[in-house]
Design a protein around this motif. Sequence first.
Motif, short mmCIF file in Angstrom:
data_model
loop_
_atom_site.label_atom_id
_atom_site.label_comp_id
_atom_site.label_asym_id
_atom_site.label_seq_id
_atom_site.Cartn_x
_atom_site.Cartn_y
_atom_site.Cartn_z
N THR A 71 34.82 22.44 41.15
CA THR A 71 33.49 21.94 41.47
C THR A 71 32.57 22.98 42.11
N ASP A 72 33.12 24.07 42.57
CA ASP A 72 32.34 25.09 43.28
C ASP A 72 31.80 26.13 42.29
N ALA A 73 30.49 26.35 42.32
CA ALA A 73 29.86 27.29 41.38
C ALA A 73 30.36 28.71 41.58
N GLY A 74 30.54 29.14 42.82
CA GLY A 74 31.04 30.48 43.08
C GLY A 74 32.45 30.67 42.56
N LEU A 75 33.26 29.64 42.69
CA LEU A 75 34.63 29.71 42.18
C LEU A 75 34.63 29.72 40.65
N ARG A 76 33.75 28.97 40.05
CA ARG A 76 33.64 29.00 38.58
C ARG A 76 33.26 30.41 38.11
N ALA A 77 32.36 31.05 38.84
CA ALA A 77 31.97 32.42 38.49
C ALA A 77 33.14 33.37 38.65
N TRP A 78 33.92 33.20 39.73
CA TRP A 78 35.09 34.04 39.93
C TRP A 78 36.08 33.83 38.78
N LEU A 79 36.30 32.59 38.39
CA LEU A 79 37.23 32.29 37.30
C LEU A 79 36.78 32.90 35.98
N SER A 80 35.47 32.97 35.76
CA SER A 80 34.98 33.53 34.50
C SER A 80 35.32 35.01 34.37
N GLY A 81 35.53 35.67 35.50
CA GLY A 81 35.89 37.08 35.47
C GLY A 81 37.38 37.35 35.68
N ALA A 82 38.14 36.29 35.94
CA ALA A 82 39.57 36.45 36.19
C ALA A 82 40.31 36.71 34.87
N HIS A 83 41.35 37.49 34.96
CA HIS A 83 42.17 37.80 33.79
C HIS A 83 43.48 37.03 33.90
#
Length: 132
Positions: A71-83
């Motif tokens: 639900t957290d936008a910052g966490l979603r952004a982090w996940l989009s860059g996670a490998h």
Amino acid sequence: MNVWGTGSFENEVGAAFAQEVVQDGAFALAEAFDVALDPDTDFLAAEEGHRTLAAAEVLAAALTGDTGRVTDAGLRAWLSGAHPADLEPLRDLGRAAVERVIGEDSDLPDLWEEEDAAAWRADVERLLAALG
């Protein structure tokens, strides 16, 4: 501790943990799992249980690509860059930590008995399945 639902981020500890991941990345996940699995901890407190479930939710989202419960936008952004390949080594650790959270030496199962235990247990079982 405020809890507004059975999901991993539907409590104040899980919601705050999202910011830890944004700041510290995979280290925050590993730390949450390590704390839950510490052999010197006889009883896992609710706060640590919530952190563990939130960490497992992040790991599952990274490994499966399903971010619908994040639900957290910052966490979603982090996940989009996670490998996912970088996080794969945490899979077994995460699964073991979640199993500790639902074990008899953990506070969360008892707390959920007073609320909606079946829905909480189903959500945790979904999380375990996502971790394989």
